[in-house]
Design a protein around this motif. Structure first.
Motif, PDB file in Angstrom:
ATOM      1  N   VAL A  60       0.834  -1.204   0.000  1.00  0.00           N
ATOM      2  CA  VAL A  60       0.000   0.000   0.000  1.00  0.00           C
ATOM      3  C   VAL A  60       0.866   1.251   0.000  1.00  0.00           C
ATOM      4  O   VAL A  60       0.632   2.191  -0.772  1.00  0.00           O
ATOM      5  N   ALA A  61       1.880   1.274   0.846  1.00  0.00           N
ATOM      6  CA  ALA A  61       2.747   2.449   0.948  1.00  0.00           C
ATOM      7  C   ALA A  61       3.377   2.792  -0.387  1.00  0.00           C
ATOM      8  O   ALA A  61       3.383   3.957  -0.818  1.00  0.00           O
ATOM      9  N   GLU A  62       3.896   1.806  -1.074  1.00  0.00           N
ATOM     10  CA  GLU A  62       4.568   2.075  -2.348  1.00  0.00           C
ATOM     11  C   GLU A  62       3.575   2.275  -3.487  1.00  0.00           C
ATOM     12  O   GLU A  62       3.807   3.095  -4.384  1.00  0.00           O
ATOM     13  N   ALA A  63       2.462   1.550  -3.447  1.00  0.00           N
ATOM     14  CA  ALA A  63       1.472   1.658  -4.524  1.00  0.00           C
ATOM     15  C   ALA A  63       0.753   2.995  -4.505  1.00  0.00           C
ATOM     16  O   ALA A  63       0.190   3.412  -5.522  1.00  0.00           O
ATOM     17  N   VAL A  64       0.762   3.690  -3.375  1.00  0.00           N
ATOM     18  CA  VAL A  64       0.152   5.010  -3.276  1.00  0.00           C
ATOM     19  C   VAL A  64       1.171   6.117  -3.533  1.00  0.00           C
ATOM     20  O   VAL A  64       0.891   7.086  -4.244  1.00  0.00           O
ATOM     21  N   SER A  65       2.361   5.991  -2.944  1.00  0.00           N
ATOM     22  CA  SER A  65       3.370   7.039  -3.106  1.00  0.00           C
ATOM     23  C   SER A  65       3.948   7.069  -4.526  1.00  0.00           C
ATOM     24  O   SER A  65       4.304   8.131  -5.040  1.00  0.00           O
ATOM     25  N   ARG A  66       4.018   5.911  -5.160  1.00  0.00           N
ATOM     26  CA  ARG A  66       4.594   5.828  -6.512  1.00  0.00           C
ATOM     27  C   ARG A  66       3.802   6.654  -7.534  1.00  0.00           C
ATOM     28  O   ARG A  66       4.391   7.465  -8.264  1.00  0.00           O
ATOM     29  N   PRO A  67       2.462   6.496  -7.628  1.00  0.00           N
ATOM     30  CA  PRO A  67       1.721   7.334  -8.584  1.00  0.00           C
ATOM     31  C   PRO A  67       1.717   8.814  -8.218  1.00  0.00           C
ATOM     32  O   PRO A  67       1.582   9.662  -9.095  1.00  0.00           O
ATOM     33  N   LEU A  68       1.893   9.116  -6.929  1.00  0.00           N
ATOM     34  CA  LEU A  68       1.997  10.517  -6.539  1.00  0.00           C
ATOM     35  C   LEU A  68       3.282  11.109  -7.099  1.00  0.00           C
ATOM     36  O   LEU A  68       3.296  12.241  -7.607  1.00  0.00           O
ATOM     37  N   ARG A  69       4.355  10.341  -7.038  1.00  0.00           N
ATOM     38  CA  ARG A  69       5.632  10.782  -7.618  1.00  0.00           C
ATOM     39  C   ARG A  69       5.499  10.908  -9.137  1.00  0.00           C
ATOM     40  O   ARG A  69       5.982  11.883  -9.735  1.00  0.00           O
ATOM     41  N   GLN A  70       4.811   9.961  -9.767  1.00  0.00           N
ATOM     42  CA  GLN A  70       4.604  10.009 -11.208  1.00  0.00           C
ATOM     43  C   GLN A  70       3.770  11.220 -11.608  1.00  0.00           C
ATOM     44  O   GLN A  70       4.023  11.847 -12.642  1.00  0.00           O
ATOM     45  N   SER A  71       2.779  11.560 -10.777  1.00  0.00           N
ATOM     46  CA  SER A  71       1.946  12.736 -11.044  1.00  0.00           C
ATOM     47  C   SER A  71       2.779  14.006 -11.015  1.00  0.00           C
ATOM     48  O   SER A  71       2.643  14.886 -11.870  1.00  0.00           O
TER      49      SER A  71
END
Length: 203
Positions: A60-71
């Motif tokens: 969950v931690a990586e699956a949420v923070s990763r798209p935020l970084r991509q955004s």
């Protein structure tokens, strides 16, 4: 004989899981899909999950923070060379758009999961906070200096307005009402920044 995979196979598989998880969580919520559902969406068997993540919280931690970084990287690209009112206008048009509203699974996780993120574990909130700070640094740089408020405060307010407006637009049932929310908030952001610019430049 054990099957041998080429170099990079494990990393590619991990990326596939993260992509599937990120979309599933943004579409169905953090509690709306489990490990089995994520692995199925990724086209993999559930038994292989723990070869990539120690537990669901880590996913969950990586699956949420990763798209935020991509955004953040996407908005940097879309607004390259812009600053001030022009940057804010372009950012608001992209963020507060029908396309973004209608496809939370590929959009910003802040608007899609904001209520759940506040109740998530420390690992997830810590990962999101780190990416949020990077997002705010971008906003500070693009908005520029002002005599009215510190740069960080201005960045926080603008980001909060964007996230809140998109969340509200998704909340209502009437599509015309939802469209009005998006348009009104885009206009408000542009006008507020213009008024601030005029005040700052006044003799």
């Amino acid at each position: 004989m054990a099957m041998r995979y080429g170099p990079g196979h494990k990393e590619k598989t991990r990326e596939k899981i993260l992509d599937a998880a990120g979309k599933a969580f943004r579409k169905h919520g953090l509690e709306g899909v489990g490990v089995d559902g994520v692995m199925k969406a990724a086209g993999l068997t559930a038994g292989g999950f723990y070869a990539h993540f120690k537990n669901r919280d880590a996913l969950v931690a990586e699956a949420v923070s990763r798209p935020l970084r991509q955004s953040r990287l996407l908005y940097e690209k879309l607004t390259q060379g812009l600053g001030g009112r022009e940057w804010l206008g372009q950012t608001a048009r992209v963020y507060l758009s029908r396309a973004h509203r209608d496809h939370p699974e590929t959009g910003c996780p802040l608007a899609a999961l904001q209520s759940e993120l506040g109740r998530s574990g420390a690992e997830t909130r810590g990962a999101v906070e780190a990416e949020l700070e990077s997002f705010l640094h971008l906003f500070e740089e693009k908005l520029g200096k002002s005599e009215k408020a510190p740069a960080t405060d201005r960045a926080i307010v603008v980001l909060a307005q964007l996230v809140g407006a998109l969340s509200l637009a998704r909340m209502v049932k009437d599509e015309k009402f939802s469209d009005r929310i998006l348009l009104a908030c885009r206009k408000f952001l542009a006008e507020e920044f213009e008024a601030e610019s005029q005040t700052s430049s006044a003799p």
